[in-house]
Design an enzyme around this catalytic site. Sequence first.
Site, short mmCIF file in Angstrom:
data_model
loop_
_atom_site.label_atom_id
_atom_site.label_comp_id
_atom_site.label_asym_id
_atom_site.label_seq_id
_atom_site.Cartn_x
_atom_site.Cartn_y
_atom_site.Cartn_z
N SER A 284 -33.29 29.81 -18.47
CA SER A 284 -32.86 28.62 -19.23
C SER A 284 -31.52 28.89 -19.91
CB SER A 284 -33.93 28.25 -20.26
OG SER A 284 -33.62 27.02 -20.86
N ASN A 285 -31.18 28.11 -20.90
CA ASN A 285 -29.93 28.31 -21.65
C ASN A 285 -30.18 27.98 -23.13
OD1 ASN A 285 -29.40 25.36 -22.09
ND2 ASN A 285 -29.38 25.41 -19.85
N TYR A 286 -29.15 28.10 -23.95
CA TYR A 286 -29.34 27.98 -25.41
C TYR A 286 -29.24 26.55 -25.93
CZ TYR A 286 -28.81 33.05 -25.55
OH TYR A 286 -28.96 34.39 -25.36
#
Length: 398
Positions: free
Chosen positions: A206-208
């Site tokens: 995923s990402n932030y």
Amino acid sequence: MLENKKILIGVTGSIAAYKIILLIRLLVKEGAEVKIIVTKAATDFVSPLILSTLSKNIVLQDLSLNSEWANHVQLGRWADVFIIAPLSCNTLAKFTAGICDNLLLATYLSATCPVVLAPAMDEDMWKHPSTKRNIETVKSFGNHIINVGSGELASGLIGEGRMAEPEQIITYLKETFFRTKELHGKTVLITAGPTYESLDPVRFISNYSSGKMGFALAEEMFAKGASVILVTGPTKEVLAFEGIKRVDVVSANDMFNACMENAPTSDILIMSAAVADYTPITIEKEKIKKKEDSLSVELTKTRDILFSLGQQKTSNQFLVGFALETNNEMDNALQKLHKKKADCIVLNSLNDKNAGFGYDTNKITILHKSGETVEFDLKNKKEVAKDIVSFIISKLND
Ligand code: CTP
């Protein structure tokens, strides 16, 4: 939304009257003008001095003050909304019977503005058949009811009957009475947050992204009168308005499908989600075990939602993309604008301090397909959402 709005608050005798202190503070902070009427019983729970200091107006209790008549008819005409909070069991019963033995009741009976009731009582009183009947009766008079909550009650018991919290009351007022009409009749589809691409039953890529920007956009679009569908990846964010349709998805593929389903009936499409560009080719059924020193996972490209929407866009649709860049910001954003056939791209650079993923603030530049470029200062994401929505509205009206 509450700037210069005139809010009349009627306070009755209930322990929940202490919450009105915060309600007034929040209303005044948002620019509303507040006037207050109390019953005699209310003054046992909250001091009129606090209420008048915070509202910057005298607190009215009697039908006459210093031999002057307190004009209850004028009060109900002055207000944009009259909210009775907390509403006690006693005043509720008087409302149903049309009793008029104090200023609050006289104002209620003569009010021409919408009336909102926020009841507060002990659970047994709340569940009593007479209360149920009285609530139905005041509803049939056209009064709005803000539902009671559950939790600890003044009696020490846990149950239903707590007055709604001040923040909930403010949201209710905004949602019900103070949405503006600029986007009335328009449907807006917005994506927000990250996506999770599963590797195995316990892990994902995923990402932030926090989702804050997309949620702020959804709320601002809704405040301007639009019907809003928010397709969001996993996030802790909570929507302020109940009227926004929230579709929760997990993966880029889920987000793609939800967007394709809703896009044909949408007028404005804003793709602010940080969608994964790649996803694992296979999701392992069992947890991947630690074996070798290194591990390779084969990924495949996800479908680009913004690009697909650009391909099928009709002449009546307005398509907005986002670009989060770390280098060659303007060139990359311009390429995305043209390649994905968007009407505009909102660019934010990771090189700007306090902007982008995880922060409450953002610094954006909007690139329009006409070549127009508008740069904005670093602002709170809610303010940034206002800038983006104003820009879109200005282009719709071009
Ligand atoms: N986007 C999308 N679907 C994807 C990937 C991106 O809809 N599968 C959208 C984003 O929501 C954003 C825009 O495309 O509005 C740009 O996303 P970004 O990640 O900045 O660009 P990419 O096209 O993925 O290119 P790169 O990651 O190489 O910069």
